[in-house]
Design a protein around this motif. Structure first.
Motif, PDB file in Angstrom:
ATOM      1  N   ALA A 238       0.825  -1.203   0.000  1.00 14.49           N
ATOM      2  CA  ALA A 238       0.000   0.000   0.000  1.00 14.49           C
ATOM      3  C   ALA A 238       0.863   1.258   0.000  1.00 14.49           C
ATOM      4  N   GLU A 239       1.924   1.238   0.793  1.00 19.43           N
ATOM      5  CA  GLU A 239       2.819   2.392   0.814  1.00 19.43           C
ATOM      6  C   GLU A 239       3.519   2.554  -0.526  1.00 19.43           C
ATOM      7  N   ALA A 240       3.915   1.442  -1.135  1.00 17.03           N
ATOM      8  CA  ALA A 240       4.563   1.511  -2.445  1.00 17.03           C
ATOM      9  C   ALA A 240       3.614   2.076  -3.499  1.00 17.03           C
ATOM     10  N   PHE A 241       2.332   1.716  -3.415  1.00 16.91           N
ATOM     11  CA  PHE A 241       1.347   2.234  -4.367  1.00 16.91           C
ATOM     12  C   PHE A 241       1.205   3.746  -4.213  1.00 16.91           C
ATOM     13  N   ALA A 242       1.173   4.227  -2.964  1.00 19.67           N
ATOM     14  CA  ALA A 242       1.104   5.664  -2.738  1.00 19.67           C
ATOM     15  C   ALA A 242       2.350   6.357  -3.276  1.00 19.67           C
ATOM     16  N   ARG A 243       3.506   5.782  -3.024  1.00 20.45           N
ATOM     17  CA  ARG A 243       4.756   6.360  -3.520  1.00 20.45           C
ATOM     18  C   ARG A 243       4.779   6.384  -5.052  1.00 20.45           C
ATOM     19  N   HIS A 244       4.203   5.358  -5.648  1.00 21.02           N
ATOM     20  CA  HIS A 244       4.127   5.279  -7.110  1.00 21.02           C
ATOM     21  C   HIS A 244       3.361   6.486  -7.661  1.00 21.02           C
TER      22      HIS A 244
ATOM     23  N   ILE B  86     -14.805   6.108   1.958  1.00 20.94           N
ATOM     24  CA  ILE B  86     -14.553   4.662   1.928  1.00 20.94           C
ATOM     25  C   ILE B  86     -13.390   4.277   2.835  1.00 20.94           C
ATOM     26  N   GLY B  87     -12.996   5.190   3.717  1.00 20.41           N
ATOM     27  CA  GLY B  87     -11.965   4.888   4.692  1.00 20.41           C
ATOM     28  C   GLY B  87     -10.545   5.079   4.205  1.00 20.41           C
ATOM     29  N   LEU B  88     -10.363   5.852   3.146  1.00 19.55           N
ATOM     30  CA  LEU B  88      -9.032   6.136   2.619  1.00 19.55           C
ATOM     31  C   LEU B  88      -8.892   7.639   2.384  1.00 19.55           C
ATOM     32  N   PHE B  89      -7.840   8.032   1.725  1.00 18.63           N
ATOM     33  CA  PHE B  89      -7.694   9.422   1.296  1.00 18.63           C
ATOM     34  C   PHE B  89      -6.702   9.443   0.147  1.00 18.63           C
ATOM     35  N   GLY B  90      -6.676  10.537  -0.588  1.00 17.52           N
ATOM     36  CA  GLY B  90      -5.757  10.661  -1.705  1.00 17.52           C
ATOM     37  C   GLY B  90      -4.331  10.818  -1.208  1.00 17.52           C
ATOM     38  N   ALA B  91      -3.444   9.925  -1.622  1.00 20.71           N
ATOM     39  CA  ALA B  91      -2.065   9.942  -1.129  1.00 20.71           C
ATOM     40  C   ALA B  91      -1.057  10.065  -2.250  1.00 20.71           C
TER      41      ALA B  91
END
Length: 226
Positions: free
Chosen positions: A71-77, A129-134
């Motif tokens: 998940a962190e890698a996806f945000a970094r991407h 939906i329990g997330l945010f734009g990262a």
């Protein structure tokens, strides 16, 4: 998922997945990054196919992320792609027609110029939906619209129409055809466009910015024809 075409001094990069409102998978993010990096035109127009600009991250891809590290890698991407848009030499214009949601708003925020058609809408709806734009949105949104407005937009998840986006400063114009704005910018000197973008985005302190500004002016002046 990403279509690229050059037309004179404007490179048009299109989110081309209209059946999914142009939602982005990791592969599409890679393709977008490559398209922006390889653009050889002074201006890039970012647009969406069909009825949406970009719905942001593909939620199926998000749901398939196996663990915290992924998940962190996806945000970094996504952050890296947004930085490619912001830091590249080309002036990038977001031509928002239809819905921009979540990551679609964040990628638009990374662009140098944002314009909307009358039918454009914007929302940072991740909290629902329990997330945010990262993808860099938590620092770019307040930089663009101010902290109070950013808090309202991101915490409420409300949908802004084109006129509200204009009033908030999220976009600079409401136009019938975003391509016309890209063409207007492309009508200027390419070297000057690159320098002005770099100078406006310079985050150094004032003394350093002013020194760099004077040096850049002198560099351009060397080729100036009266």
């Amino acid at each position: 998922m990403i279509e690229t075409g050059s037309d004179g001094d404007v490179c048009v990069v299109t989110f081309d997945r209209p059946d999914r409102r142009n939602a982005l998978t990791p592969t599409a993010l890679d393709d977008l990054e490559s398209a922006v990096e390889s653009a050889d035109a002074p201006v890039v127009l970012l647009r969406g196919a069909g009825s949406a600009f970009c719905a942001g991250a593909d939620l199926d891809a998000v749901a398939d992320l196996p663990d915290r590290e992924a998940a962190e890698a996806f945000a970094r991407h996504g952050q890296r792609v947004a930085a490619t848009i912001a830091d590249g030499e080309s002036v990038v214009v977001a031509g928002v027609d239809g819905a921009a949601r979540g990551g679609g708003v964040e990628l638009a925020l990374a662009c140098d110029v944002r314009v909307a058609t009358p039918g454009a809408t914007f929302a940072e709806s991740g909290a629902a939906i329990g997330l945010f734009g990262a993808w860099g949105g938590t620092h770019r949104l307040p930089e663009v619209v101010g902290l109070g407005e950013a808090m309202d937009i991101a915490l409420s998840g409300r949908v802004l129409d084109a006129d509200e986006a204009l009033r908030s400063g999220l976009v600079s114009r409401v136009v019938d055809d975003p391509r016309a704005v890209a063409d207007e910018i492309a009508g200027n000197d390419p070297a000057a466009l690159c320098v002005v973008k770099e100078r406006l985005r310079d985050g150094a302190d004032r003394a350093i910015r002013e020194r760099r500004e004077a040096e850049a002016f002198a560099d351009l002046h060397a080729d100036f024809e009266r």
